[in-house]
Design a protein around this motif. Sequence first.
Motif, PDB file in Angstrom:
ATOM      1  N   SER A   1       3.173  46.215  24.073  1.00 49.48           N
ATOM      2  CA  SER A   1       3.995  47.422  24.029  1.00 49.48           C
ATOM      3  C   SER A   1       5.472  47.112  24.232  1.00 49.48           C
ATOM      4  O   SER A   1       6.340  47.908  23.869  1.00 49.48           O
ATOM      5  N   SER A   2       5.785  45.950  24.811  1.00 52.91           N
ATOM      6  CA  SER A   2       7.177  45.538  25.041  1.00 52.91           C
ATOM      7  C   SER A   2       7.630  44.482  24.043  1.00 52.91           C
ATOM      8  O   SER A   2       8.621  43.779  24.280  1.00 52.91           O
ATOM      9  N   LEU A   3       6.950  44.393  22.917  1.00 52.14           N
ATOM     10  CA  LEU A   3       7.234  43.325  21.962  1.00 52.14           C
ATOM     11  C   LEU A   3       8.642  43.437  21.382  1.00 52.14           C
ATOM     12  O   LEU A   3       9.313  42.420  21.166  1.00 52.14           O
ATOM     13  N   PHE A   4       9.105  44.652  21.121  1.00 50.36           N
ATOM     14  CA  PHE A   4      10.455  44.785  20.575  1.00 50.36           C
ATOM     15  C   PHE A   4      11.512  44.426  21.613  1.00 50.36           C
ATOM     16  O   PHE A   4      12.565  43.888  21.273  1.00 50.36           O
ATOM     17  N   ALA A   5      11.232  44.707  22.870  1.00 52.29           N
ATOM     18  CA  ALA A   5      12.139  44.264  23.928  1.00 52.29           C
ATOM     19  C   ALA A   5      12.162  42.740  23.987  1.00 52.29           C
ATOM     20  O   ALA A   5      13.217  42.131  24.215  1.00 52.29           O
ATOM     21  N   ALA A   6      11.011  42.121  23.772  1.00 46.93           N
ATOM     22  CA  ALA A   6      10.935  40.660  23.746  1.00 46.93           C
ATOM     23  C   ALA A   6      11.800  40.096  22.626  1.00 46.93           C
ATOM     24  O   ALA A   6      12.518  39.105  22.809  1.00 46.93           O
ATOM     25  N   ILE A   7      11.740  40.732  21.467  1.00 42.40           N
ATOM     26  CA  ILE A   7      12.532  40.274  20.319  1.00 42.40           C
ATOM     27  C   ILE A   7      14.027  40.368  20.627  1.00 42.40           C
ATOM     28  O   ILE A   7      14.787  39.419  20.409  1.00 42.40           O
TER      29      ILE A   7
END
Length: 429
Positions: free
Chosen positions: A140-146
């Motif tokens: 769910s936090s993948l875009f924050a990771a990017i």
Amino acid sequence: MNNFVNVLEKKVVPVANKLGQQRHMAAIRKGIISTLPLTIVGSFFTILSNMPIPAVAHFLAPYQEILDIPFRFTVGILSLYATFGISYSLAQYYKLDPLTNGIIGVMAFLVATAKPLHVLKPQGMVEAGRYLNIANLSASSLFAAIVTALVSVEIVHYFTKHNITIKMPAGVPPEVANSFAGLFPAAVVLILFWLVRHLLGFNIATFLSSLLMPLKGVLAGNSLGGGILTILFITIFWTLGIHGTAIMDPIIRPFWEMAIAKNMTEFQAGTNVHHLSTIFTEQFLQWFVWIGGAGGTLALVILFLFSKSNYLKELGRLALLPGLFNINEPVMFGAPIVLNPILAIPFIIAPIVTAVIAYFATISGLVPMMMARLPFSFPAPIAALMSTNWSWQALVLSLVNFMVDLVIYYPFFKVFEYQQLQRETTTNN
């Protein structure tokens, strides 16, 4: 068809190639793909802890909590691993130390997303800031990771480019020199994300998720139109000789990862496999649509085996084994399907038809949704069975769609076979 292909070649292909080769997009693709072994292994444990055999399930019941650990530390913290992979890949492009940048990227992600918890201990004491909720580290936090990965590496790159670093004397081991070179940018990255998250109260994970969720619902959600749009992009690129999935990967991969991870998490929490969140996961396409590879080309390989053309029959034999394991490059470039107006038509149409069939089979409750992630090289019917919590209906649907592929490919195969036989006759004479 030729005019259509020419327009795509002139207008779309250059843009697609630039997008696929752009450094940030390439880093995102490589970084996320690097997590595949973890999500696959996590899927196997999901399957193991939900065996449909009563005796096995009864035997494993006392160990469910232990069996859940591999899932939690693979899929459950997927974004943490992806952050390292993306930072590492972008740093390699800039010829920076990838290991140092991977670590700085992970630090940035943790500071930006994982707020420490205050935990009440049995003795009544409060432990402040010593625990993390791993739910913040999931897909769910993948875009924050990017974002954190890309920004942190760009900051390091800026400092390096302008020589704002600590330079160690000659003779100092490279790993030590690289660590000190990253000291200033690491401090800037830490302070930046600390200010944004904890002083300004801006949660990048929540913001990006809410901003991009509408797009997720179209490309990797429950929209039939969005699923067809994804299929169209991938198959059209392939017919132009461009790896369609690789081109779409930087755009759709994060959505796919979030979708299957959410399904897996819900299933682990006890949600019925028919009531999971997302239909159009990557696994839905793999096991119901891409039977034999993109375009459902295993059907064409089987038709080639019975061709009157010596070349097509031999190509069918060579492409059969790879096709069974969803590797279709031999037939894509051997027939070829690429830039072939005749075979390109069923290559685009067949997946759309099978996706529609699978979609209505899913929403009607005939087959469940995907709750596991298996390697792409699994034969489709078996993988469909395993990925839907051992649903025999999913296995049957995969076989039915394969038969549909055969029917759609057949008339185009006959036209192509006729052309090939004419070429062989002309060559022999």
